[in-house]
Design a protein around this motif. Sequence first.
Motif, short mmCIF file in Angstrom:
data_model
loop_
_atom_site.label_atom_id
_atom_site.label_comp_id
_atom_site.label_asym_id
_atom_site.label_seq_id
_atom_site.Cartn_x
_atom_site.Cartn_y
_atom_site.Cartn_z
N VAL A 253 10.77 11.62 -2.20
CA VAL A 253 9.62 11.27 -3.02
C VAL A 253 9.27 9.82 -2.73
O VAL A 253 10.12 8.93 -2.83
CB VAL A 253 9.90 11.46 -4.53
CG1 VAL A 253 8.72 10.93 -5.35
CG2 VAL A 253 10.14 12.93 -4.86
N ILE A 254 8.02 9.59 -2.34
CA ILE A 254 7.55 8.23 -2.08
C ILE A 254 6.56 7.87 -3.18
O ILE A 254 5.56 8.56 -3.40
CB ILE A 254 6.89 8.14 -0.70
CG1 ILE A 254 7.93 8.48 0.39
CG2 ILE A 254 6.31 6.75 -0.46
CD1 ILE A 254 7.35 8.59 1.78
N VAL A 255 6.86 6.80 -3.87
CA VAL A 255 6.04 6.35 -4.99
C VAL A 255 5.11 5.23 -4.51
O VAL A 255 5.57 4.23 -3.95
CB VAL A 255 6.93 5.83 -6.14
CG1 VAL A 255 6.08 5.45 -7.34
CG2 VAL A 255 7.97 6.88 -6.52
N ASP A 256 3.82 5.43 -4.72
CA ASP A 256 2.83 4.44 -4.28
C ASP A 256 2.05 3.92 -5.48
O ASP A 256 1.20 4.63 -6.04
CB ASP A 256 1.88 5.08 -3.26
CG ASP A 256 0.92 4.07 -2.65
OD1 ASP A 256 0.93 2.90 -3.06
OD2 ASP A 256 0.16 4.47 -1.73
N LEU A 257 2.34 2.69 -5.87
CA LEU A 257 1.65 2.03 -6.98
C LEU A 257 0.66 0.97 -6.50
O LEU A 257 0.18 0.15 -7.28
CB LEU A 257 2.67 1.37 -7.92
CG LEU A 257 3.77 2.24 -8.51
CD1 LEU A 257 4.64 1.42 -9.45
CD2 LEU A 257 3.19 3.42 -9.25
N SER A 258 0.35 0.97 -5.22
CA SER A 258 -0.38 -0.15 -4.62
C SER A 258 -1.86 -0.21 -4.98
O SER A 258 -2.54 -1.17 -4.61
CB SER A 258 -0.23 -0.10 -3.09
OG SER A 258 -0.82 1.09 -2.57
#
Length: 367
Positions: A253-258
């Motif tokens: 799982v890759i979390v992207d908050l950018s």
Amino acid sequence: MKRALLLACALTLVPGCSYFSPESNQPPTAEITSISPATATEGQTVRFSGHGTDVDGEVVGYRWRSDIDGDLSRSSSFATDTLSAGNHAIYFMVQDNSDAWSTQVQGTVTVRATPPIPAVIDSFAAWPTNIRAGESVILSWEVSHATKVEVDQGIGVVPEFGTVEVIPDVTTTYVLTATGSSSTAAASVTIAVEPVRVLVMMPDRELTGYVRFSGYAPSGDVYVGDDQADRGIRGFLTYYISSIPDDAVVTRVIVDLSGYETPYDLPFPDLGCLSAFEHPYNSLQGEYRMPGLPGAIGEWCDFDQLDTPTESIAFRNALQDRVGESKFQFRLQFADMESDGDMTRDFLHWRDDQLPTLTVEYYPNRR
């Protein structure tokens, strides 16, 4: 015997001896008895036998010679497996006790060159032959009579016997090539690689939003931080996961908050680290004061971390536990403190078209 009589009499008048003129020596005669086999293969043993006769003495020496290999032996009979390939003329002579040599006699033997041995691939195997992306495979092989052995796909030259570990990303065929002195052999094995499934999940806008300390809970955009009245703001995100099979294995799982923006003062570092907690809920109303599940599943302590999509084992494990359910939900908050007390807006803002994404990699079923 002839020499003894000459010495005894020695042209002197000795009682009982009379002068005579010695007869000349007769040379011996040579005969080849056998050369066997008459036709041989290089490296095969060939046996030679011969003899000689001398009418006025005895045979005391022998000589065998090849027109290709030169001197072979000084015995009447011998065997050898070192003859060079070719058509040999074999010469044989004998010597008598008066040091006289016979006229040489001739025989023949044909030695054929050893046929080249072809390269042979005794085995070339892979275990296992069916894997998932990221898993490893052991290739093993055994080759005979090769001067060079190679495996493609970047492995290169290898010994005649060996193993190597490979990790193919996609279904891949490996070819082993064995080169010998006169031939080339090849064998192949195919590794079937089950591709990982990739799903980029966007939050559901109806169940995603933020909740102020006061209880105000709009959906759509997400804010996290504090406001000008030093009231805390927490973000809540809901992802529908029913498209992931019930028996799926989540691998990453890759979390992207950018996608955030900071329209007012910066929350870092005064508010501490931004944390994510798994938090099941049915509606946003009243969730500010609900504890959710203990233990942070993510933490970002500066803007560099926030700008970088990050693989999260904790998110993977939490999502795996929810596979088979309809939703995966978590909240974002600055867990160290609700407010820094500076009476200014210090928050992160994600618009509803730039909400955090989860990139999920999974296999559709467990083994």
